[in-house]
Scaffold this motif. Structure first.
Motif, short mmCIF file in Angstrom:
data_model
loop_
_atom_site.label_atom_id
_atom_site.label_comp_id
_atom_site.label_asym_id
_atom_site.label_seq_id
_atom_site.Cartn_x
_atom_site.Cartn_y
_atom_site.Cartn_z
N HIS A 23 0.86 -1.19 0.00
CA HIS A 23 0.00 0.00 0.00
C HIS A 23 0.89 1.25 0.00
O HIS A 23 2.12 1.15 0.07
N ARG A 132 -1.81 4.36 7.58
CA ARG A 132 -1.54 3.40 6.51
C ARG A 132 -0.81 2.20 7.10
O ARG A 132 0.34 2.29 7.49
N THR A 134 -0.98 -2.46 6.86
CA THR A 134 -1.64 -3.63 6.32
C THR A 134 -2.77 -4.07 7.24
O THR A 134 -3.85 -4.42 6.78
N LEU A 137 -5.75 -1.91 6.75
CA LEU A 137 -6.36 -2.22 5.46
C LEU A 137 -7.17 -3.51 5.54
O LEU A 137 -8.31 -3.58 5.03
N LYS A 140 -10.40 -2.84 7.38
CA LYS A 140 -11.35 -2.11 6.53
C LYS A 140 -12.02 -3.05 5.53
O LYS A 140 -13.23 -2.99 5.32
N ILE A 141 -11.25 -3.93 4.91
CA ILE A 141 -11.80 -4.88 3.95
C ILE A 141 -12.81 -5.80 4.64
O ILE A 141 -13.90 -6.04 4.11
#
Length: 146
Positions: A23, A132, A134, A137, A140-141
């Motif tokens: 990312h 930011r 992993t 992320l 969030k997914i």
């Protein structure tokens, strides 16, 4: 190759990590690391190593794909895969001029720092991009798709 570059006076920068889901935070970190010297070497944790660090559900992206993705970045010059719990053996073999970690690492906890400093090298931290990661992320997914 690295020893030849060092003999030519080039400064070697070293960092390492899992780089599971690449990312912007990773990319900015690697760009900032590369800016410290001439060549950036990125040591990537093997799948086995990532599992030991992050747990049984990681990595989400296999080691070969993680290495291929990193290799596509203009700021990354060399990639090495390591299977040990930490990158100390790689650091000792490469003898980098700069050892870089994210600012979330305390300088006293950076593996290989003593070795690099004893050889006249520098250990530096690079500011991370807020928000930011992993893990963030993945959360969030999961939230969006569950």
């Amino acid at each position: 190759m690295i020893s030849r570059l060092k003999r030519a006076g080039k400064k070697i920068v070293f960092t390492n990590g899992c780089f599971d889901i690449l990312h912007y935070g990773h990319v900015k970190y690697l760009q900032d690391a590369k800016a410290k010297g001439d060549y950036l070497v990125v040591a990537v944790n093997s799948d086995t190593s990532v599992k030991k660090i992050k747990g049984d559900y990681r990595p989400l992206v296999g080691e070969l794909d993680r290495m291929r993705t990193l290799a596509a970045l203009a700021c990354v010059d060399f990639i090495v895969l390591f299977n040990q719990p930490d990158p100390l053996k790689v650091i000792e073999a490469l003898k980098p001029d700069y050892l870089i970690k994210g600012s979330d690492w305390s300088s006293k906890n950076i593996i290989g720092a003593d070795f690099v400093k004893a050889r006249g090298g520098k250990v530096l931290t690079v500011k991370l991009v807020p928000g930011r990661s992993t893990t963030a992320l993945i959360k969030k997914i999961v939230k969006v798709f569950s």
